[in-house]
Design an enzyme around this catalytic site. Structure first.
Site, PDB file in Angstrom:
ATOM      1  N   GLY A   1     -58.441  17.934  35.074  1.00  0.00           N
ATOM      2  CA  GLY A   1     -57.462  16.912  34.717  1.00  0.00           C
ATOM      3  C   GLY A   1     -57.920  16.144  33.496  1.00  0.00           C
ATOM      4  O   GLY A   1     -59.118  16.110  33.184  1.00  0.00           O
TER       5      GLY A   1
ATOM      6  N   GLN B   1     -58.283   9.334  27.459  1.00  0.00           N
ATOM      7  CA  GLN B   1     -59.539  10.068  27.260  1.00  0.00           C
ATOM      8  C   GLN B   1     -59.578  10.775  25.909  1.00  0.00           C
ATOM      9  O   GLN B   1     -60.643  11.194  25.466  1.00  0.00           O
ATOM     10  CB  GLN B   1     -59.752  11.099  28.379  1.00  0.00           C
TER      11      GLN B   1
ATOM     12  N   CYS C   1     -65.970  13.384  35.838  1.00  0.00           N
ATOM     13  CA  CYS C   1     -65.006  13.013  34.818  1.00  0.00           C
ATOM     14  C   CYS C   1     -65.456  13.582  33.483  1.00  0.00           C
ATOM     15  O   CYS C   1     -66.642  13.526  33.151  1.00  0.00           O
ATOM     16  CB  CYS C   1     -64.928  11.490  34.738  1.00  0.00           C
ATOM     17  N   LEU C   2     -64.506  14.097  32.719  1.00  0.00           N
ATOM     18  CA  LEU C   2     -64.860  14.651  31.404  1.00  0.00           C
ATOM     19  C   LEU C   2     -65.383  13.569  30.467  1.00  0.00           C
ATOM     20  O   LEU C   2     -66.044  13.878  29.478  1.00  0.00           O
ATOM     21  CB  LEU C   2     -63.652  15.353  30.775  1.00  0.00           C
TER      22      LEU C   2
ATOM     23  N   GLU D   1     -56.662  10.492  37.728  1.00  0.00           N
ATOM     24  CA  GLU D   1     -56.007  10.442  36.419  1.00  0.00           C
ATOM     25  C   GLU D   1     -55.106   9.210  36.293  1.00  0.00           C
ATOM     26  O   GLU D   1     -55.035   8.596  35.229  1.00  0.00           O
ATOM     27  CB  GLU D   1     -55.203  11.719  36.163  1.00  0.00           C
TER      28      GLU D   1
ATOM     29  N   HIS E   1     -57.065   6.278  35.282  1.00  0.00           N
ATOM     30  CA  HIS E   1     -57.362   6.229  33.837  1.00  0.00           C
ATOM     31  C   HIS E   1     -56.264   5.483  33.074  1.00  0.00           C
ATOM     32  O   HIS E   1     -56.545   4.779  32.113  1.00  0.00           O
ATOM     33  CB  HIS E   1     -57.449   7.650  33.253  1.00  0.00           C
TER      34      HIS E   1
END
Ligand code: ZN
Length: 178
Positions: free
Chosen positions: A46, A51, A103-104, A146, A149
């Site tokens: 996701g 981001q 998390c990326l 997500e 975020h």
């Protein structure tokens, strides 16, 4: 294929609330496509627009669909992956799951987070068609992560105990990296 730069934890933009998308434009469609490319390239499940530095309420999710066995479907009964959620609004949650989350924007780390085990979300797709999506387990976790975020919330604020290092195993797709 165009990759966008993924913002890393500590970047102020990740703490900001996103604005709703008023109208789908060619530019926003390109953003969505780039977000998908960026997510797949990073082996994530996701990615939210902040981001990649854009404060718009857009998330993309792909938990690897068929074979997740959870029967995650949209209101028409179609399994649909990847998911593009524009202006998502969580309507309903139930149950509880505690599991590893990553998390990326925080590569190489993970932590234990408790999330609802079921979520029902209303969102628009990339054509601004309204959809209702239900998810359980990993999909429910990804949707919550997500949507957080978009409010400027990172999972580290919800982590139980300490973050820990995870080895990158991009081949198996894992549950880390959203
Ligand atoms: Zn994340």
């Amino acid at each position: 294929m165009a990759l966008r730069h993924i913002r890393i934890y500590g970047d102020e933009i990740l703490t900001k609330a996103c604005r709703p998308v008023q109208m789908m434009t060619p530019r926003t469609k390109i953003l969505i496509r780039d977000m998908l490319d960026t997510m797949y390239d990073a082996n994530g499940v996701g990615l939210a627009a902040p981001q990649v530095g854009i404060l718009k309420q857009i998330v993309v999710i792909d938990i690897g669909e068929e074979g997740d066995g959870n029967g995650n479907t949209d209101a028409d009964g179609n399994s649909s992956s990847p998911l593009v959620l524009v202006n998502p609004e969580i309507l309903e949650t139930s149950g509880e799951q505690t599991g590893q989350e990553g998390c990326l924007s925080l590569p190489g780390q993970a932590g234990m987070v408790t999330r609802p085990n079921y979520v029902k979300v209303k969102a628009f797709d990339e054509n601004m068609h309204e959809r209702i999506i239900e998810g359980t387990e990993l999909l429910a976790r990804a949707i919550c992560h997500e949507c957080d975020h978009l409010k400027g919330i990172m999972y580290v604020e919800k982590v139980e105990g300490d973050l820990f290092e995870v080895t990158d195993e991009p081949e198996d797709g894992g549950t880390d990296g959203k």
